[in-house]
Structures are given as C-alpha cells and as structure tokens.
Design an enzyme around this catalytic site. Structure first.
Site, PDB file in Angstrom:
ATOM      1  N   LYS A 129       0.423   5.791   0.020  1.00  0.00           N
ATOM      2  CA  LYS A 129      -0.696   6.155  -0.849  1.00  0.00           C
ATOM      3  C   LYS A 129      -2.016   5.953  -0.107  1.00  0.00           C
ATOM      4  O   LYS A 129      -2.866   6.823  -0.077  1.00  0.00           O
ATOM      5  CB  LYS A 129      -0.635   5.283  -2.118  1.00  0.00           C
TER       6      LYS A 129
ATOM      7  N   GLU B 152       2.739  -1.895   7.908  1.00  0.00           N
ATOM      8  CA  GLU B 152       4.161  -1.672   8.228  1.00  0.00           C
ATOM      9  C   GLU B 152       4.420  -0.180   8.430  1.00  0.00           C
ATOM     10  O   GLU B 152       5.091   0.237   9.381  1.00  0.00           O
ATOM     11  CB  GLU B 152       5.061  -2.188   7.082  1.00  0.00           C
TER      12      GLU B 152
ATOM     13  N   GLY C  27       1.602   2.720  -6.970  1.00  0.00           N
ATOM     14  CA  GLY C  27       2.681   2.863  -5.981  1.00  0.00           C
ATOM     15  C   GLY C  27       4.064   2.742  -6.607  1.00  0.00           C
ATOM     16  O   GLY C  27       4.963   3.542  -6.358  1.00  0.00           O
ATOM     17  N   ARG C  28       4.246   1.736  -7.464  1.00  0.00           N
ATOM     18  CA  ARG C  28       5.583   1.498  -8.034  1.00  0.00           C
ATOM     19  C   ARG C  28       5.923   2.467  -9.166  1.00  0.00           C
ATOM     20  O   ARG C  28       7.001   2.396  -9.737  1.00  0.00           O
ATOM     21  CB  ARG C  28       5.685   0.042  -8.502  1.00  0.00           C
TER      22      ARG C  28
ATOM     23  N   GLU D 239       6.089  -6.771  -9.625  1.00  0.00           N
ATOM     24  CA  GLU D 239       4.729  -6.499  -9.150  1.00  0.00           C
ATOM     25  C   GLU D 239       3.830  -6.173 -10.354  1.00  0.00           C
ATOM     26  O   GLU D 239       2.629  -6.410 -10.316  1.00  0.00           O
ATOM     27  CB  GLU D 239       4.725  -5.345  -8.132  1.00  0.00           C
TER      28      GLU D 239
ATOM     29  N   HIS E 227      32.564 -10.982  -8.628  1.00  0.00           N
ATOM     30  CA  HIS E 227      33.260 -11.830  -7.656  1.00  0.00           C
ATOM     31  C   HIS E 227      32.275 -12.653  -6.841  1.00  0.00           C
ATOM     32  O   HIS E 227      32.618 -13.113  -5.748  1.00  0.00           O
ATOM     33  CB  HIS E 227      34.145 -10.959  -6.754  1.00  0.00           C
TER      34      HIS E 227
ATOM     35  N   LYS F  91      -1.143 -10.389   3.311  1.00  0.00           N
ATOM     36  CA  LYS F  91      -1.517  -9.329   4.264  1.00  0.00           C
ATOM     37  C   LYS F  91      -2.662  -9.814   5.156  1.00  0.00           C
ATOM     38  O   LYS F  91      -2.644  -9.651   6.367  1.00  0.00           O
ATOM     39  CB  LYS F  91      -1.997  -8.078   3.522  1.00  0.00           C
TER      40      LYS F  91
HETATM   41  O1  F6P Z   1       3.014  -4.178  -1.923  1.00  0.00           O
HETATM   42  C1  F6P Z   1       1.733  -3.727  -2.210  1.00  0.00           C
HETATM   43  C2  F6P Z   1       1.663  -2.234  -2.240  1.00  0.00           C
HETATM   44  O2  F6P Z   1       0.332  -1.881  -2.437  1.00  0.00           O
HETATM   45  C3  F6P Z   1       2.536  -1.612  -3.310  1.00  0.00           C
HETATM   46  O3  F6P Z   1       1.982  -1.640  -4.570  1.00  0.00           O
HETATM   47  C4  F6P Z   1       2.729  -0.263  -2.749  1.00  0.00           C
HETATM   48  O4  F6P Z   1       3.779   0.391  -3.378  1.00  0.00           O
HETATM   49  C5  F6P Z   1       2.988  -0.586  -1.297  1.00  0.00           C
HETATM   50  O5  F6P Z   1       2.106  -1.662  -1.023  1.00  0.00           O
HETATM   51  C6  F6P Z   1       2.786   0.532  -0.319  1.00  0.00           C
HETATM   52  O6  F6P Z   1       1.474   1.021  -0.322  1.00  0.00           O
HETATM   53  P1  F6P Z   1       1.110   2.416   0.332  1.00  0.00           P
HETATM   54  O7  F6P Z   1       1.854   3.488  -0.394  1.00  0.00           O
HETATM   55  O8  F6P Z   1      -0.372   2.536   0.193  1.00  0.00           O
HETATM   56  O9  F6P Z   1       1.529   2.378   1.787  1.00  0.00           O
END
Ligand code: F6P
Length: 550
Positions: free
Chosen positions: A211, A217, A273-274, A359, A390, A514
């Site tokens: 987003k 990452e 995002g979620r 979250e 199990h 972060k």
């Molecule tokens: O973990 C924090 C967060 O902002 C989530 O809410 C989101 O889904 C994820 O990082 C990834 O963010 P982006 O889509 O901006 O890379």
C-alpha cells in the site's frame, strides 16, 4: 459519527446487567441447557448466504443473548456500522474513511468518500486487473525474452501477503494448475531464495504489493528479486517492465523503483491493509483463479455486507459472533479464541484472521485516548482441526483454560478431488462433529466408571465439557463462500471494536519496532554506536557481532 461524551463501557447499566447475569448463570451446563430445550440445536442456528451458523453450543440462554444485544444497542454498534457504510471517517486517529465494503459493491451501488463516489473507481481498477489477468493467463503478456509467464511471485507483507496467500490456498482447486504461484513476505533472504530457486526468470512475473511502497521488508525483497531477474536474464533495467508490476497507492515510489506506472494497480487510503485482499492487492489471486472466480468471491463478500447492514439484531450473524466473543472475553475471562477449519485448503485462514483481528482490536486505549478498563481483542490462533486434534486439543478438552472455538467445515470436498480421496471427507467431517460434541457435553465420571474404568483412572478420563463452539457449515469451499466467510469475520471484528470503543482501523502498535530496527541495523553491520541502547540489547548486539566474526 461523534462518539464523544459516550459513557464508559464498564459504567453502562447494560454492562452491569451482563456481569450480574454471568453470576446468576454460574456453571450452568450445556447438558442441562440442551435437556431443557430439545429444539435448541435447530433453534440456535442462523443462515447467512451459504453459511449455516450453529451457535447452540454456547454458554448462553435467551436472556444472555438479549442482554448482549442490549449492550450492542447501548454502545451504538449499528450507528457506527451505518457511519462506516456512509463513508464517514470512522478511523479517527488516521482521519480516514473505512470503505472496504466498496471493494465488493456492485457497479450500480453508490458509496461516497469525501463526497466522491468511489464505486466507479473500484470497478475501473477491477477492469484493469481483468485485462492484465487475461493477458497473463492467455500467454499474450510475455517476459522480456518473449517466453510465456508461468510463475507469479507476490512480494508483500501483512495485509499485502496474508490475504492473497490465504485465498490462493483456499481456492487452489479453482486455480490455473499449469502456473506456479508463490508468496514472499519475510525479509529473511531464505524466503525469496526458496520461492525462486527452481524458477526460470524468463517465465517469472513479480507482483510487488505494498500500500505504502515503503515497507522495508517488501522493498528489500523486491530489490533482491530484481537483481535475481536481471542477473538470470543477463539483461539490463529495460527487462523490469515485463517482469514487475506493482499494487500500491504510492505512484511516485513505484516509479522510483523502476516499475512503469501503467503497470501499477491502485487502491485507496480508505482500504486498510488487513481489509485489502479484495482490492488490487488480490491481483496474484485473480491471475490464479481468473477474473470470473474473483468476481464470484466479491459477490460473496457483498452478500454478507448486505446482511450485516440490514439484518435485524436477532438474526445478524456478524453481530451475534462479535457479541458471543465479548461474552467470553469480558465476562468469562477467556484470553484466546481458536479458529479450527476442517479443510486443508483453509490452512492459512487463521494466519489471515490473526492480522485481521489482532491488528484491529489489539488496542489499550479507547477512541478518545483513555486507557480502557476492560479486555479488548483476544489472541486468535488455530490450525486445521484434524491436525490440532493430535496436538493441542488435549488442552481444549481437559485443560484449565476456557478456549471458545469456531469449527468450520464443508458438506462436499473441493471439486477436483479424485474419487478415491473424496471418500476421506465423511471421516474428516465426522471428526468436526465429534469434537464439537465432546467439547460441549464431555463425559461424566459416572459414564466413565460405568465403562469399567478403574477408579483411580476415572478423573483422568473424565471430560467436563461446557467448552463453547460455533459451527459454521457450507456446501463447499467456493470463491463465493470464501468471500462470505471473510466478510463475516471482518464484521465480527468491527462489532467487537465498536463495543470496546476502540479504533479498529489504525495500527500504531507496529510502529515502534520498525523505528528501533532501523536504529539498530547500522550497529549490526558496521558496529555503529547506537545512542541510548539498553544494556540487554547492547549485549545481544555485541554477541551477534562476535558470532558473525565481526
Ligand atoms: O504491519 C503493519 C502494516 O502497516 C499492515 O497494516 C500492513 O498490512 C503491512 O504493514 C504492509 O504494509 P504495506 O502494504 O504498506 O507494505
């Protein structure tokens, strides 16, 4: 919608009435509740779309349900829901509208954010995704060397990974089996390495889903994927355009990365995002299952949206599920909630729900910034049920903790299971039904003794029961049913956040880690001094550096 001046949750008479009712009910047992109401099994069942939801095995009476609905009414759940559907900025700490419901609205719907209709834009992006998907699946979109794309690798994390990955797994039997789909999220280089090591770069397309397009990452993995591609193809930057597309709200950063913004699929800041895998974040999924199935899934979401916004409280399934969760979380002291799908294809469903729920509702202050005096979001966990049986079901049956659980199953196996394997299905479902039964009714000491069990073993073989479950059944795990299930949980989470008076749509709690990682990183690589580092972290960093021979 203005929530200011709202009475604290724990000072509401409806809250106190529930606490008193909880005392009155004491240890009332499901055995007795069923014995006193032979119709309970069918009476406490609701239907939404294709989902049969059995809530008869909950530690509730009609009075409990009535009191819970009164709490919902006192905390203005319906008003907040309507404000969300109207596009009001109910995500107050980020000053944003919350309109994931617009992502699955039919073209004819009218939903506005800041006075602008958003449905047209949603359908324009869907149309662009459809054209792209058709080109990739038909072989019209080729890689830099002219080879057909056979592999799609989604690079994203959190909401930009968990949703598409979960839904791809869930709908594998609808996917193009001649293609390979992989999902890379972890900044651990092993994730990307394992995802691409057996792939031909000439046949591989990367979808970078972020987003913000700033998530460390994702950008780190995307840069390394680009290096892998260009090295493998022995090509220059010009090859990127045919092998990288982006899903983002940040066109500037996408262009900076070297992706042609014509190959960017947008979404909007009113999609969290979620809550985003039914937006362009689901592009990898659309390529896997095709646009028709994707739209079928959206229709499933929409069906539950309609139900949530119009069904009366007594028959409103997300409302009910949210309130039952509150009953255990706030009045029974339950700390966790297990989601146990009896479907291998839903193996990633709980991972997905963890972000959705934890979250959203893992918050310690209310909307006005006051520390809450009540428990908020539960720890959500679980794996496919038969495997869990199990592993950890021992604790569910005989442990000392109350773990409310959802059991999810389907009448038919997925459509392309070979006939020999189809016969497993009754056994799978027999396990689901047996577990719900055992958890609810247990086995008394008398029943155990009557089987001739030696006296000293009787306590060990006794099951108290009274462990609550919801059972969700559908005819089959279709794209529509998956959409229905996800929307059900989205709105359940909404209901709970509304009752607890927290902002379910921000996520400030992920920021501190972060920032600290950014500060510590130079110390690892270069031994840079990090001012103000605590003694423990300082020692760990030194140990790490010495183990790495630095
Ligand atoms: O973990 C924090 C967060 O902002 C989530 O809410 C989101 O889904 C994820 O990082 C990834 O963010 P982006 O889509 O901006 O890379």
């Amino acid at each position: 919608m203005n929530m200011e001046g709202r009475t604290r949750l724990d000072q509401l008479p409806e809250w106190h009435a529930l606490a008193a009712h909880r005392k009155e009910l004491g240890d009332a047992h499901l055995r007795d509740l069923f014995a006193g109401d032979p119709e309970r099994g069918s009476r406490l069942t609701l239907q939404v779309g294709d989902l049969h939801v059995d809530y008869s095995k909950h530690l509730v009476t009609d009075e409990t349900l009535r009191l819970l609905r009164e709490l919902a009414s006192a905390t203005k759940v319906a008003e907040l829901r309507d404000a969300m559907f109207r596009g009001e900025r109910i995500n107050t700490t980020e000053d944003r509208a919350v309109l994931h419901i617009a992502l699955r609205a039919p073209r004819s719907a009218e939903i506005r954010a800041d006075g602008e209709d958003v449905v047209g834009e949603v359908h324009a992006v869907l149309a662009k995704m459809t054209v792209f998907t058709d080109r990739v699946r038909s072989g019209d979109w080729t890689g830099h060397t002219g080879k057909r794309i056979k592999n799609v690798v989604n690079i994203g994390i959190g909401g930009s990974d968990l949703g598409p990955k979960m839904a791809y797994e869930a709908l594998r039997s609808y996917s193009d089996r001649s293609m390979t789909f992989r999902f890379v999220s972890n900044v651990d280089g092993a994730d990307l390495h394992e995802a691409v090591r057996d792939l031909d770069p000439a046949e591989t397309l990367f979808i970078v889903a972020s987003k913000t397009f700033t998530t460390i990452e994702t950008i780190t993995n995307a840069v390394s994927a680009r290096d892998w591609l260009l090295t493998g193809l022995r090509a220059g930057q010009e090859a990127v355009a045919k092998h990288f597309v982006a899903v983002s709200t940040n066109a500037e950063k996408v262009a900076e990365f070297g992706i042609n913004t014509d190959n960017m699929f947008g979404f909007w800041d009113w999609v969290g995002g979620r809550y985003s895998y039914d937006s362009a974040i689901g592009l990898s999924l659309m390529v896997a299952i095709g646009p028709d199935c994707f739209r079928e899934m959206l229709a499933g979401f929409h069906l539950v949206d309609e139900h949530f916004s119009t069904a009366p409280p007594e028959r409103n399934v997300p409302l009910l599920m949210g309130l039952l969760g509150i009953w255990y979380n706030n009045f029974h002291g339950a700390q966790t909630h297990a989601v146990l799908p009896y479907s291998h294809y839903l193996s990633r469903f709980t991972d997905y729900l963890q972000q959705l729920d934890m979250e959203s509702n893992g918050k310690h202050v209310d909307r006005d910034g006051n520390r809450v005096g009540w428990q908020t979001g539960p720890i959500v966990w679980g794996t496919p049920g038969t495997n869990g049986q199990h592993a950890y079901y021992q604790l569910l049956h005989q442990g000392t903790k109350l773990v409310p659980a959802d059991l999810i199953g389907f009448a038919r196996p997925v459509k392309d299971l070979p006939p020999g394997l189809e016969s497993h299905h009754d056994l799978l479902m027999a396990n689901l039904f047996a577990q719900g039964q055992a958890l609810a009714f247990g086995k008394t000491a008398e029943e155990v003794a009557a089987e001739g069990v030696p006296e000293e073993l009787v306590p060990h073989k006794t099951f108290d029961g009274n462990r609550p479950t919801t059972t969700i059944l559908a005819h089959e795990l279709t794209p529509s049913v998956l959409g229905q299930l996800v929307a059900l949980y989205e709105h359940k989470v909404f209901v709970q956040g509304a009752v607890w008076n927290i902002d379910s749509f921000d996520q400030w709690g992920v920021e501190l880690g972060k920032v600290l990682a950014k500060r510590v990183e130079p110390a690892l690589a270069e031994g840079a001094e990090v001012p103000g580092l605590d003694a423990s972290t300082e020692h760990l960093v030194a140990t790490y550096r010495s183990l790495r021979g630095r």
